[in-house]
Design an enzyme around this catalytic site. Structure first.
Site, PDB file in Angstrom:
ATOM      1  N   HIS A   1       0.845  -1.206   0.000  1.00 39.63           N
ATOM      2  CA  HIS A   1       0.000   0.000   0.000  1.00 39.63           C
ATOM      3  C   HIS A   1       0.881   1.258   0.000  1.00 39.63           C
ATOM      4  O   HIS A   1       0.685   2.169  -0.804  1.00 39.63           O
ATOM      5  CB  HIS A   1      -0.897  -0.044   1.247  1.00 39.63           C
ATOM      6  CG  HIS A   1      -1.697   1.190   1.522  1.00 39.63           C
ATOM      7  ND1 HIS A   1      -3.067   1.211   1.474  1.00 39.63           N
ATOM      8  CD2 HIS A   1      -1.339   2.441   1.883  1.00 39.63           C
ATOM      9  CE1 HIS A   1      -3.505   2.414   1.775  1.00 39.63           C
ATOM     10  NE2 HIS A   1      -2.465   3.190   2.036  1.00 39.63           N
ATOM     11  N   GLU A   2       1.861   1.296   0.907  1.00 43.00           N
ATOM     12  CA  GLU A   2       2.678   2.503   1.056  1.00 43.00           C
ATOM     13  C   GLU A   2       3.677   2.662  -0.085  1.00 43.00           C
ATOM     14  O   GLU A   2       3.793   3.732  -0.680  1.00 43.00           O
ATOM     15  CB  GLU A   2       3.423   2.493   2.406  1.00 43.00           C
ATOM     16  CG  GLU A   2       2.521   2.460   3.632  1.00 43.00           C
ATOM     17  CD  GLU A   2       1.623   3.681   3.793  1.00 43.00           C
ATOM     18  OE1 GLU A   2       1.835   4.689   3.092  1.00 43.00           O
ATOM     19  OE2 GLU A   2       0.685   3.620   4.599  1.00 43.00           O
TER      20      GLU A   2
ATOM     21  N   GLU B   1      -6.430   6.599  -1.050  1.00 41.01           N
ATOM     22  CA  GLU B   1      -6.305   5.436  -0.153  1.00 41.01           C
ATOM     23  C   GLU B   1      -6.875   4.190  -0.830  1.00 41.01           C
ATOM     24  O   GLU B   1      -6.341   3.089  -0.696  1.00 41.01           O
ATOM     25  CB  GLU B   1      -7.026   5.698   1.174  1.00 41.01           C
ATOM     26  CG  GLU B   1      -6.391   6.763   2.054  1.00 41.01           C
ATOM     27  CD  GLU B   1      -4.925   6.523   2.331  1.00 41.01           C
ATOM     28  OE1 GLU B   1      -4.485   5.357   2.383  1.00 41.01           O
ATOM     29  OE2 GLU B   1      -4.178   7.514   2.483  1.00 41.01           O
TER      30      GLU B   1
ATOM     31  N   HIS C   1       0.892   4.236  -2.927  1.00 41.42           N
ATOM     32  CA  HIS C   1       1.123   5.685  -2.949  1.00 41.42           C
ATOM     33  C   HIS C   1       2.346   6.062  -3.788  1.00 41.42           C
ATOM     34  O   HIS C   1       2.456   7.194  -4.256  1.00 41.42           O
ATOM     35  CB  HIS C   1       1.292   6.215  -1.525  1.00 41.42           C
ATOM     36  CG  HIS C   1       0.049   6.136  -0.695  1.00 41.42           C
ATOM     37  ND1 HIS C   1      -1.183   6.522  -1.165  1.00 41.42           N
ATOM     38  CD2 HIS C   1      -0.151   5.711   0.588  1.00 41.42           C
ATOM     39  CE1 HIS C   1      -2.094   6.344  -0.217  1.00 41.42           C
ATOM     40  NE2 HIS C   1      -1.501   5.843   0.855  1.00 41.42           N
TER      41      HIS C   1
END
Length: 706
Positions: free
Chosen positions: A438-439, A496, A443
């Site tokens: 995810h990070e 997100e 992103h």
């Protein structure tokens, strides 16, 4: 009768963040550096009280005065004398702990108000030593906050703009149109909204707006501007006292910096916090990115815009943490594999950054996290122009993950019995994989198409085509436009959702699972529990939806609900929501996931949706992106599932989010002492009572009446 969702339960989970061993391993110089950065963060963190609601700072001061006079254990006898039962006194302690942990009287995760679950608050205040010593001051303080302490008028039940809720980022007479108009003005002056608040007045029938910049320099007018039919004045000096205190401690931290990058970083932060310059903070962030692999990691400033109803203003946060070398080695391996994994994502190469800027990715044990709450992982800085061309850093907060996601089987809701043991065993490892993906690759991926002020494009507008339509690209970001300023109210949640989808999609990759040490059958369990957790989280997300205003109060939970909708729409029995009656005779619902269809039906659904999300984002297609995202965010009673009815079941069985107790550091002679507290409401309260030992009265005086 008050709805129980506005009370914090007496048995709420409260855990101490363990950082003793990590802190002990630091050198004396590193401990000093960590100490002064922590002090800067804690002072700055008090700004969140002022950003959250008009009454938060006053309630904080009231509680501080009560507990500074008598510790929680001593106050118990006073409570009994005031007629409080043991349960009511515990409710008081839990409320106080909640206010400290959230830095205000609205939940940091969900943005709903919480009120004291006791009617005798005033009686208790009147019996305290603080009241007996200064009755006039305490009565005045009580007068400031007593009404709003308990008020649950519709507008005050949640954070929001205009009639939708409370926001201290704007004066009470501002609405969405004012926020949009102010954004136009800020864009025209090339000013960022990150460190601002907006206040509106009317003079002789003319709209007048004051844009306040957070800075240590106070009462300085930077300019007055006629704009369309209104007047804007830009002033420095918001939160001046607290910004100045943060700067003083950053200045002291400079003496213990490990290298030139850390020194220059701190100098720019000080310049930013003194003058109110976001450009200086961006410059500090550039040095921060260059500071690769520090032993003590930190970041500070106006960072996340989740709680600004318009999505442009940053909430203050500051963290200080120590690198966990063993876990960081896995993340470093993921970074090394990123260039192989990025082409796996379901969009054409032209929609990916021209070059992947390998970031630092570390696992950290948090020493200090000042703000409204503590996340599990972070990808920063949030400045898109820096992330796109210069890089970013990722951090996973190891000691937060260790306690935040521990689950007891008897409290585990909405799963089939045979899934519960699997879930408990693999939730931690699967979440670690999801946070990492995810990070770093969520992103950290995807390109924004931009035409700069000089007319230069960062893509070939004669060749790049939209994979959804086959046509040439028709829209892009122009000049000073950013992702946040264009997509405003949906930007945070949309991003997100994109990052969560990347995690789901890439966790199916065997190489990724191998990096985290999962092979064979174990790897399959990690995949299953990661997808199951996302589906369950989508259902739990309904708690954070307000039907009256048709609005979502939490970006991540809205994102997870959207993913649930996407997977339900994929059909073929991939995901099910089965309503039933629980063992307690109350309505219940069971989430099911067909693991045999994850790699086919599931992967295909996420692939298609993720590509659409990226295309709208890359091309600045606000209209298309909003239609896609808000369409899947809709919570309705029609269709296959009555989500409004399911929301009632979720509320019936919801569990309060855990709170964390953090340590304090003090200078003793030439060394730094770490003081830890027990994982309880009393421990959390005591940590705040002892947090500002030298100037508590001055700090409180500055906060009163804010």
């Amino acid at each position: 009768m008050v709805d129980s969702q506005y009370y914090l339960p007496n048995d709420i989970g409260i855990s101490a963040l363990d950082c003793r061993e990590a802190f002990r391993l630091l050198s004396p110089k590193e401990q000093m550096y960590a100490h002064y950065l922590s002090r800067a963060s804690w002072y700055g963190g008090l700004i969140v009280l002022i950003q959250t609601s008009p009454e938060s700072a006053n309630i904080y001061v009231l509680l501080q005065k009560m507990f500074c006079g008598q510790a929680p254990q001593q106050l118990e006898a006073v409570a009994t004398a005031a007629g409080l039962s043991a349960e009511e006194y515990q409710a008081f302690l839990v409320y106080a702990a909640g206010l400290y942990a959230n830095m205000g009287n609205y939940k940091s995760f969900g943005d709903t108000k919480f009120i004291p679950n006791l009617p005798k608050f005033k009686a208790l205040v009147w019996e305290t030593l603080a009241f007996k010593q200064s009755p006039g001051d305490m009565e005045t303080l009580w007068g400031y906050c007593c009404e709003l302490l308990y008020s649950l008028e519709d507008k005050q039940k949640q954070l929001g703009l205009g009639e939708k809720g409370i926001s201290a980022y704007f004066s009470g007479n501002c609405c969405l149109e004012d926020a949009e108009f102010a954004q136009k003005f800020l864009d025209s002056k090339n000013l960022s909204a990150y460190n601002t608040r907006l206040f509106k007045t009317e003079i002789d029938g003319k709209r007048c707006y004051e844009v306040r910049l957070a800075s240590g320099k106070s009462d300085v007018c930077c300019g007055k501007y006629e704009f369309e039919d209104s007047v804007f004045s830009v002033k420095r000096g918001d939160y001046a006292f607290l910004m100045e205190k943060a700067c003083q401690n950053l200045e002291k931290a400079k003496d213990y910096a490990a290298n030139e990058n850390q020194k220059r970083m701190l100098e720019e932060y000080i310049r930013s916090f003194t003058c109110g310059s976001v450009e200086a903070h961006k410059e500090g962030s550039r040095y921060w990115i260059k500071d690769k692999g520090p032993i003590v990691e930190s970041y500070i400033g106006f960072i996340e815009s989740y709680r600004d109803p318009f999505g442009s203003r940053g909430e203050f946060e500051g963290f200080v943490a120590v690198v966990n070398k063993a876990m960081s080695a896995r993340f470093a391996q993921l970074v090394s594999s990123a260039e192989v994994l990025l082409p796996e994502l379901p969009w054409p190469p032209a929609f990916e950054k021209d070059r992947f800027l390998k970031p630092d990715f570390t696992s950290l044990d948090v020493l200090t996290f000042a703000g409204s709450g503590i996340p599990a992982g972070i990808n920063i800085p949030n400045y898109d122009d820096i992330r796109q061309t210069e890089g970013f850093k990722n951090v996973s907060l190891g000691n937060v993950l260790a306690v935040a996601y521990a689950t007891q089987k008897d409290k585990l809701t909405f799963l089939e019995e045979n899934d519960k043991d699997l879930y408990i065993k693999w939730k931690g490892p699967s979440f670690e994989v999801q946070v990492g993906l995810h990070e770093l690759l969520g992103h950290g991926s995807g390109k924004l198409f931009v035409q700069d002020d000089k007319g230069k494009y960062n893509f070939d507008q004669t060749a790049v085509r939209n994979p959804e339509t086959g046509e040439l690209i028709l829209s892009w970001y122009k000049g000073s436009e950013t992702w946040d300023s264009k997509f405003s109210t949906i930007a945070s949640s949309y991003e997100e959702c994109r990052a969560e989808c990347v995690g789901l999609y890439l966790c199916l990759n065997k190489q990724v699972l191998s990096i985290f040490g999962h092979e064979g059958e174990d790897a399959e369990e990690v995949v299953y529990v990661n997808w199951l957790n996302m589906v369950r989280a989508g259902l739990l997300g309904l708690e954070f939806y307000t039907p009256e205003s048709k609005s979502w109060r939490q970006a991540h939970m809205q994102a997870r609900f959207v993913i649930l909708r996407v997977l339900l729409e994929a059909g073929e029995g991939l995901v099910g929501l089965r309503e039933c009656t629980g063992a307690d005779g109350q309505p219940d619902v069971v989430v099911t996931l067909d693991r045999s269809k994850i790699y086919t039906v599931g992967k295909s659904a996420i692939q298609r949706f993720l590509c659409k999300l990226q295309v709208h984002k890359s091309t600045a297609d606000v209209e298309g992106g909003r239609a896609l995202y808000e369409g899947h965010s809709a919570v309705t009673a029609d269709g296959t599932h009555n989500f409004l009815h399911l929301r009632e079941t979720v509320l019936l069985r919801k569990e309060a989010r855990k709170m964390f107790v953090q340590a304090n550091t003090y200078i003793k002679g030439d060394s730094v002492e770490l003081v830890e507290y027990e994982g309880s409401a009393a421990g959390l309260i005591q940590s705040f009572v002892e947090r500002f030992p030298d100037d508590a009265e001055e700090v409180e005086a500055q906060l009163i009446g804010h």
